[in-house]
Write an enzyme that holds these catalytic residues in place. Structure first.
Site, PDB file in Angstrom:
ATOM      1  N   GLU A  50     -11.631  25.096 -23.080  1.00  0.00           N
ATOM      2  CA  GLU A  50     -11.421  26.000 -23.168  1.00  0.00           C
ATOM      3  C   GLU A  50     -12.759  27.028 -23.029  1.00  0.00           C
ATOM      4  O   GLU A  50     -13.742  26.645 -23.237  1.00  0.00           O
ATOM      5  CB  GLU A  50     -11.058  26.693 -24.277  1.00  0.00           C
ATOM      6  CG  GLU A  50     -11.742  25.715 -25.830  1.00  0.00           C
ATOM      7  CD  GLU A  50     -12.020  25.909 -26.934  1.00  0.00           C
ATOM      8  OE1 GLU A  50     -10.998  27.149 -27.582  1.00  0.00           O
ATOM      9  OE2 GLU A  50     -13.038  25.978 -27.398  1.00  0.00           O
ATOM     10  N   ASN A  85      -3.158  28.832 -31.400  1.00  0.00           N
ATOM     11  CA  ASN A  85      -4.090  28.900 -32.902  1.00  0.00           C
ATOM     12  C   ASN A  85      -4.275  30.355 -33.574  1.00  0.00           C
ATOM     13  O   ASN A  85      -4.196  31.487 -32.123  1.00  0.00           O
ATOM     14  CB  ASN A  85      -5.464  28.452 -31.841  1.00  0.00           C
ATOM     15  CG  ASN A  85      -6.066  28.708 -33.102  1.00  0.00           C
ATOM     16  OD1 ASN A  85      -6.396  29.036 -34.284  1.00  0.00           O
ATOM     17  ND2 ASN A  85      -8.123  28.751 -32.831  1.00  0.00           N
ATOM     18  N   HIS A 108     -13.300  23.571 -31.321  1.00  0.00           N
ATOM     19  CA  HIS A 108     -12.834  25.411 -31.123  1.00  0.00           C
ATOM     20  C   HIS A 108     -13.979  25.371 -31.119  1.00  0.00           C
ATOM     21  O   HIS A 108     -14.987  25.766 -31.640  1.00  0.00           O
ATOM     22  CB  HIS A 108     -11.799  25.818 -32.288  1.00  0.00           C
ATOM     23  CG  HIS A 108     -11.831  27.176 -31.007  1.00  0.00           C
ATOM     24  ND1 HIS A 108     -12.499  27.809 -31.403  1.00  0.00           N
ATOM     25  CD2 HIS A 108     -10.879  27.430 -30.318  1.00  0.00           C
ATOM     26  CE1 HIS A 108     -11.727  29.140 -30.196  1.00  0.00           C
ATOM     27  NE2 HIS A 108      -9.891  29.029 -30.203  1.00  0.00           N
ATOM     28  N   LYS A 147      -5.885  31.668 -35.601  1.00  0.00           N
ATOM     29  CA  LYS A 147      -7.096  31.960 -35.909  1.00  0.00           C
ATOM     30  C   LYS A 147      -7.020  32.890 -37.579  1.00  0.00           C
ATOM     31  O   LYS A 147      -6.253  32.174 -38.234  1.00  0.00           O
ATOM     32  CB  LYS A 147      -7.773  32.854 -34.842  1.00  0.00           C
ATOM     33  CG  LYS A 147      -8.155  32.302 -33.501  1.00  0.00           C
ATOM     34  CD  LYS A 147      -8.679  32.866 -32.612  1.00  0.00           C
ATOM     35  CE  LYS A 147      -8.382  32.214 -30.864  1.00  0.00           C
ATOM     36  NZ  LYS A 147      -9.503  32.235 -29.935  1.00  0.00           N
TER      37      LYS A 147
END
EC number: 5.3.1.1
Length: 257
Positions: free
Chosen positions: A170, A11, A96, A13
């Site tokens: 996560e 990821n 997320h 981001k």
């Protein structure tokens, strides 16, 4: 226990320039990615076309970091599933913790996004996780299960849809902090999530669904985490922007061989 195909996602981001994404994705694509591992990377929306063009490997997939819960229409600033499919994307990260915590995305919104993507045939990397306060209050499993219950409410017990879900646990307190959950802490949650799936969705499917770990995973700690029987891979943040990402791919392949 059936062998679950290892999965590792990078990821990116809100990071990188066009030049960096082009060279970094090209570098990952040129690496000899083991065919036994599913590998995806998720650049920002403005970098998707660059990443797709730079990807020369059939073993590397490009993913989106988010998607809207409705189709094409008057949704300024949003991106629909149809648009992702039009670009040739097959994977999308949904729920997320940064979307939930900073952008205010609710469990219900994440679940609706996931259903729309799944209905259109995409693979969804569905994130769950608890904050430090929630962990200290012994609410870790309650919080994670509530996020999955919202998804179950949307897609029910559909084997066809759940087969395209990769659950990414996560812990919020570990993301970007350098504080990684111990293998024991991570495995405990993964076991709990698999147990929930067996009891609430499908006992047989619980042995097949992949549950990966995200939270300061890097080249130094991924081997021990990957040795846990219920950790099927990683959703990698900062380390996915570095050369060590390919090292992590190799470590995962060898650990889960």
């Amino acid at each position: 226990m059936p062998a679950r195909r290892p999965f590792i996602g990078g990821n990116f981001k809100c990071n990188g320039s066009l030049d960096f994404i082009k060279s970094h994705v090209a570098s990952i694509a040129s690496y000899k990615i083991p065919e036994s591992v599913d590998v995806v990377v998720a650049p920002s929306f403005v970098h998707l076309s660059t990443a797709i063009a730079a990807n020369t490997s059939k073993c590397l997939k490009i993913a989106a970091q988010n998607v809207y819960l409705e189709g094409n229409g008057a949704w300024t600033g949003e991106t629909s599933v149809e648009m992702l499919l039009d670009m040739g994307l097959s994977h999308v990260i949904i729920g997320h913790s940064e979307r939930r915590r900073i952008m205010g995305e609710t469990n219900e919104q994440s679940a609706k996004k996931a259903k729309r993507a799944l209905d259109k045939g995409m693979t969804v990397i569905f994130c769950t996780g608890e904050t430090l306060d929630e962990r200290k209050a012994n609410n870790t499993m309650e919080v994670n299960i509530a996020q999955l219950e919202a998804l179950k409410k949307e897609i029910g017990e559909s084997k066809k849809l759940w087969e395209n879900v990769v659950i990414a646990y996560e812990p919020v307190w570990s993301i970007g902090t350098g504080v990684v959950a111990t293998p024991e802490q991570a495995e405990e949650v993964h076991v709990g999530l698999r147990k929930w799936f067996a009891e609430k969705v499908c006992a047989e499917g619980a042995q097949h669904i992949r549950i990966i770990y995200g939270g300061s995973a890097n080249g130094s700690n991924c081997e021990k985490l990957g040795q846990c029987p219920n950790i099927d891979g990683f959703l990698v943040g900062g380390a996915s922007l570095k050369p060590e990402f390919t090292t992590m791919i190799d470590i995962l392949a060898k650990t889960r061989a």
